[in-house]
Design an enzyme around this catalytic site. Structure first.
Site, PDB file in Angstrom:
ATOM      1  N   SER A  32       1.673   2.891   5.105  1.00 24.26           N
ATOM      2  CA  SER A  32       2.652   3.512   6.010  1.00 24.26           C
ATOM      3  C   SER A  32       3.368   2.525   6.931  1.00 24.26           C
ATOM      4  CB  SER A  32       1.988   4.616   6.847  1.00 24.26           C
ATOM      5  OG  SER A  32       1.454   5.613   6.000  1.00 24.26           O
ATOM      6  N   ALA A  85       0.818  -1.215   0.000  1.00 20.03           N
ATOM      7  CA  ALA A  85       0.000   0.000   0.000  1.00 20.03           C
ATOM      8  C   ALA A  85       0.855   1.270   0.000  1.00 20.03           C
ATOM      9  CB  ALA A  85      -0.935  -0.022   1.199  1.00 20.03           C
ATOM     10  N   HIS A  86       0.172   2.414   0.005  1.00 21.96           N
ATOM     11  CA  HIS A  86       0.826   3.717  -0.084  1.00 21.96           C
ATOM     12  C   HIS A  86       1.752   3.982   1.115  1.00 21.96           C
ATOM     13  CE1 HIS A  86      -2.973   4.467   2.139  1.00 21.96           C
ATOM     14  NE2 HIS A  86      -2.184   5.217   2.892  1.00 21.96           N
ATOM     15  N   ASN A  87       2.875   4.618   0.810  1.00 19.40           N
ATOM     16  CA  ASN A  87       3.850   5.069   1.811  1.00 19.40           C
ATOM     17  C   ASN A  87       4.504   3.949   2.608  1.00 19.40           C
ATOM     18  OD1 ASN A  87       1.904   7.722   1.655  1.00 19.40           O
ATOM     19  ND2 ASN A  87       4.033   8.256   2.092  1.00 19.40           N
ATOM     20  N   VAL A  88       4.379   2.716   2.151  1.00 15.40           N
ATOM     21  CA  VAL A  88       5.109   1.617   2.789  1.00 15.40           C
ATOM     22  C   VAL A  88       6.599   1.761   2.486  1.00 15.40           C
ATOM     23  CG1 VAL A  88       5.529  -0.890   2.676  1.00 15.40           C
ATOM     24  CG2 VAL A  88       3.180  -0.011   2.815  1.00 15.40           C
TER      25      VAL A  88
END
Length: 359
Positions: A270, A250-253
């Site tokens: 995240s 997912a986003h910002n991982v």
């Protein structure tokens, strides 16, 4: 390709025991290997047996009946008629043997296929191969000797490093950076919009994802994976990390270096993984958790809190692996314990009944 057993021994750096004149043209499992196949058997220590053991008891009966033209072993095995190729590391030797006998497929021809569509200000380095139906948007860059297979789409201002391979139908959205020596297998997507919504005035509103994705050198991503772009900043996959098929990131991982992510893992937004983390199949991580260096999470585990460096977790919700296995052991005993409890209840009832009769 065909090699004699002796030639194969030289190629994989093995000491040969037995006749080296037989021809080998492939690698096969013990049970199915033919006279032209080389097979292998792991060192007994791989199965938790003492290092002084000269034979692997589990596989020896099958091996004695095997028709294999040669066997890769870690030490000389008594009573084995097949030629033996003795090596220090069976796994490393097997990898080399598989490379030797790998199918010789047609290589991609450098250049741009006539059916490809290339935008403005695109930089394509020497030796790169752009396959049929590829679309490269404005401002993108393709590095030296990289292969972009048929049907791929490279978004605006994205950069692909040197010696990369993007298999058919890979999509790289805009403003993504892929390092050198990266492999992305078919149908995977890099830089898609993350699953982030905010409920306003009775409806779910998509939160803009204006960041990008950075994939560092020597990363390998399997088929049908998805790496979402960041809301701001970048989603990052560290150098040397290997990702199996059907993985969602997912986003910002942020994933560290040399991690192993097995099939059907889902990593929520995240999350931060340290170096050398191993996530087994179908592991799920809730958002905003940290997993320390060298941590390992067992298959189908659900991780809802931070994991310390080197810790081994298992279960759903995931807890320390030894404790989780102890609990599972108790769960398996529940039917027997329930039966014993029922028997004890009957004995107590009889005892209480006898006391009442005496009164």
């Amino acid at each position: 390709m065909k090699l004699t057993v002796g030639q194969l021994a030289e190629r994989i750096g093995a000491e040969m025991v037995g006749d080296g004149s037989g021809l080998i043209n492939g690698v096969g499992p013990i049970e199915a290997a033919s006279e032209t196949d080389v097979t292998f058997i792991k060192d007994p220590e791989h199965y938790g047996r003492p290092s002084g053991t000269l034979t692997d008891v589990r596989h020896m009966p099958v091996l004695e009946e095997s028709k294999a033209g040669a066997v890769i072993v870690a030490r000389r095995m008594k009573g084995l008629a097949n030629p033996q190729l003795i090596v220090k590391n069976v796994d490393a030797a097997l990898i080399e043997a598989l490379r030797v006998f790998a199918p010789k497929l047609a290589t991609s021809t450098p250049g741009i296929d006539p059916t490809a569509r290339v935008g403005q200000d695109v930089k394509i380095a020497k030796g790169a191969a752009i396959g049929p139906g590829v679309v490269i948007d404005d401002g993108a860059e393709i590095g030296l000797n990289s292969v972009i297979a048929s049907g791929c789409r490279i978004g605006e201002n994205s950069r692909i490093g040197k010696n990369c391979r993007l298999d058919s139908n890979v999509v790289v959205y805009h403003n993504c950076t892929i390092g050198n020596n990266v492999v992305v297998q078919a149908n995977s997507t890099i830089g898609s919009t993350g699953f982030g919504y905010y409920f306003i005035d009775g409806s779910h509103n998509l939160i803009p994802h204006n960041g990008g994705v950075i994939i560092e050198d020597f990363v390998e991503i399997g088929a049908n994976c998805c790496v979402d772009r960041a809301k701001f900043g970048n989603t990052v996959i560290g150098a040397g990390t290997k990702i199996d098929n059907l993985v969602q990131i997912a986003h910002n991982v942020v994933i560290g270096k040399c991690c192993l992510i097995v099939g059907q893992v889902g990593i929520s937004g995240s999350c931060k993984l340290g170096d050398g983390v191993v996530l087994a199949g179908q592991v799920g991580l809730v958002n905003n958790i940290k997993v320390g260096d060298g941590a390992m999470v067992g298959a189908q585990s659900g991780v809802a809190h931070n994991v310390a460096a080197g810790q081994q977790m298992f279960g759903s919700p995931a807890i320390e692996a030894k404790e989780s296995l102890r609990i599972f052991g108790l769960i398996r005993r529940l039917p027997k314990l329930a039966k014993q409890l029922k028997q004890l209840s009957k004995r107590i009832e009889k005892f209480e009944a006898a006391k009442d009769n005496k009164k």
